[in-house]
Enzyme design. Sequence first.
Site, mmCIF file in Angstrom:
data_model
loop_
_atom_site.group_PDB
_atom_site.id
_atom_site.type_symbol
_atom_site.label_atom_id
_atom_site.label_comp_id
_atom_site.label_asym_id
_atom_site.label_seq_id
_atom_site.Cartn_x
_atom_site.Cartn_y
_atom_site.Cartn_z
ATOM 1 N N LYS A 277 -1.164 10.427 14.388
ATOM 2 C CA LYS A 277 0.248 10.454 14.785
ATOM 3 C C LYS A 277 0.380 11.362 16.008
ATOM 4 O O LYS A 277 -0.436 12.272 16.202
ATOM 5 C CB LYS A 277 1.104 11.060 13.669
ATOM 6 C CG LYS A 277 0.960 10.370 12.326
ATOM 7 C CD LYS A 277 1.767 9.099 12.262
ATOM 8 C CE LYS A 277 1.699 8.490 10.877
ATOM 9 N NZ LYS A 277 2.038 7.071 10.868
ATOM 10 N N LYS B 153 0.844 -1.179 0.000
ATOM 11 C CA LYS B 153 0.000 0.000 0.000
ATOM 12 C C LYS B 153 0.888 1.241 0.000
ATOM 13 O O LYS B 153 2.053 1.100 0.372
ATOM 14 C CB LYS B 153 -0.933 -0.010 1.205
ATOM 15 C CG LYS B 153 -0.178 0.128 2.550
ATOM 16 C CD LYS B 153 -1.077 0.547 3.647
ATOM 17 C CE LYS B 153 -1.111 2.025 3.807
ATOM 18 N NZ LYS B 153 -0.009 2.617 4.588
ATOM 19 N N HIS C 204 -6.012 -0.123 6.628
ATOM 20 C CA HIS C 204 -5.971 -0.882 7.888
ATOM 21 C C HIS C 204 -7.299 -0.822 8.659
ATOM 22 O O HIS C 204 -7.842 -1.843 9.065
ATOM 23 C CB HIS C 204 -4.857 -0.357 8.795
ATOM 24 C CG HIS C 204 -3.502 -0.317 8.151
ATOM 25 N ND1 HIS C 204 -3.069 -1.267 7.272
ATOM 26 C CD2 HIS C 204 -2.475 0.574 8.269
ATOM 27 C CE1 HIS C 204 -1.831 -0.975 6.880
ATOM 28 N NE2 HIS C 204 -1.461 0.142 7.463
ATOM 29 N N LYS D 89 -1.524 -9.356 11.617
ATOM 30 C CA LYS D 89 -1.303 -9.256 13.067
ATOM 31 C C LYS D 89 -2.064 -10.370 13.773
ATOM 32 O O LYS D 89 -3.190 -10.707 13.401
ATOM 33 C CB LYS D 89 -1.771 -7.883 13.571
ATOM 34 C CG LYS D 89 -0.857 -6.746 13.100
ATOM 35 C CD LYS D 89 -1.249 -5.420 13.711
ATOM 36 C CE LYS D 89 -0.514 -4.269 13.067
ATOM 37 N NZ LYS D 89 0.777 -3.958 13.661
HETATM 38 C C1 BG6 Z 1 1.787 1.933 7.762
HETATM 39 C C2 BG6 Z 1 1.676 3.423 7.643
HETATM 40 O O1 BG6 Z 1 0.961 1.303 6.826
HETATM 41 O O2 BG6 Z 1 1.417 1.531 9.061
HETATM 42 C C3 BG6 Z 1 2.519 4.121 8.690
HETATM 43 O O3 BG6 Z 1 2.109 3.842 6.360
HETATM 44 C C4 BG6 Z 1 2.193 3.582 10.069
HETATM 45 O O4 BG6 Z 1 2.307 5.529 8.661
HETATM 46 C C5 BG6 Z 1 2.227 2.057 10.091
HETATM 47 O O5 BG6 Z 1 3.133 4.107 10.983
HETATM 48 C C6 BG6 Z 1 1.716 1.526 11.408
HETATM 49 O O6 BG6 Z 1 1.923 0.144 11.468
HETATM 50 P P1 BG6 Z 1 2.009 -0.605 12.862
HETATM 51 O O7 BG6 Z 1 2.118 -2.044 12.508
HETATM 52 O O8 BG6 Z 1 3.220 -0.065 13.558
HETATM 53 O O9 BG6 Z 1 0.744 -0.261 13.593
#
Ligand code: BG6
Length: 483
Positions: A337, A141, A233, A175
Amino acid sequence: NGPAPADLIIFGGTGDLAMRKLLPALYHCDVDGGLAPGTRIIALSRSGLDDADYRGKVDAEVRPALHGSEGWDAFLRRLRHVPVDVTTPEGWAGLAGLLAGHEDRDRVFYLASPPLAFGPFCRGAREAGLVTPGSRVVLEKPLGRDLAGAQAINDEVGAIFDESQIFRIDHYLGKETVQNLLVLRFANSFLEPIWNSRWIDHVQITAAESVGTPGRRGYYDQAGALRDMVQNHLLQLLCLVAMEPPSRNDREAVRDEKVKVLRSLRPVTGADADRFTVRGQYTHGLVDGAEVPGYLDEPDKNPPTDASRRVETFAAVHAEVDNWRWAGVPFFLRSGKRLPSRRSEIVVQFKNVPHAIFPGATPNRLVLRLQPDEGIHLSLMAKEPGAGDIALRPVPLSLSFSDAFSARVPDAYERLLMDVLSGNPTLFMRRDEVEAAWRWIDPIVRRWEGSAALPEPYPAGTSGPAGAHDLLARGGRAWHEEE
Ligand code: BG6
């Protein structure tokens, strides 16, 4: 029957994703016996590295972050590096030479690169004669910036690979807790009868991160939280919570049910987007006791532009699934964030008892914690010990995966890479799913882009803009925060 030798070709082999996620995951797969002897990992990049340089780079950058180093040297020997510039036909000769004589192997092209390069890469690989019947392609993605962009990429890649050979990755689906959600829902009998609008008041899906975006402005200004996290996600998580029980645990049955959920999402168009969505951008603040800059002041080689001022680092959406099971149950999604901590979870908030005989009863809540500390927590009402009047208190019934199972929890990429190598696409997104998700997201983006208003500021280290709280408060609800 162990795994058969394969060639895994990573386009973007020196990039951040390869170094931080793919190579560590492949190393762990190797230690666990998932890679056959002879399986090669071939990194492609424009840099002029040879195999030894690349192994040295991986040794220096990847090894220190791993748990353990058993079998590390054997893993390094699997690595190759081929300089490839996909824009020139000559660039492919080195790769073709390495692959020659191995046409009967499974061949995986992993495109860990910006999506604009997907089409040129696939065309180049075909013209160089590298696409065999046993080839698969993995697309990272973001798949485009909108529906039209995603369709164009799908058409380009689809002209060279059959849909059954295309693996669109959403690492959230790898996950452990996410897969456990399916087991929880469909391998236990007690939940299904209450998994509907009769018993559930609402669902919250949160993916909070404490990290900012230093050094990522080039990508992030064009993406923003809605495209970066919600389109993929969070909508995938929503699908797993809301989908009907599939008839089998197989590739098409599960994805058929997910796509039905995406198609049942009530469109959020025009002025509805003002009412049902919230966007924010972090300003200077304190995270974990340390001062951090606001989004516009993040260190980066690109100076901030108007796009930077307009991009959201926080998004929240009130979604509705218009079907029989979920009528009237809001699904609240949020991601941001520079929130106080890294926490991803799904909260299923049940309704209160139909008739309360004890004062002070609060409704039950099921929390599926994706990270950190994967686990499932159900809050139940219990009586506080003691004589006298009955006093109630919510107490958690908790399952911590690390306590219940002593095994190391594998990273999402380990599971997904093993699925690619064995050719199992169940946890990957089908073309119609990705496009249905964009179809729902597009009108929200259009409304935001057409508005003169900027995202609502929130200080780094706080739980997001005030508007996100109002989104729930006007229905008398509140976000579940860290306890
Ligand atoms: C990614 C995003 O798909 O997922 C990032 O591009 C983000 O911005 C990341 O930080 C988060 O993944 P995880 O597994 O750390 O929750």
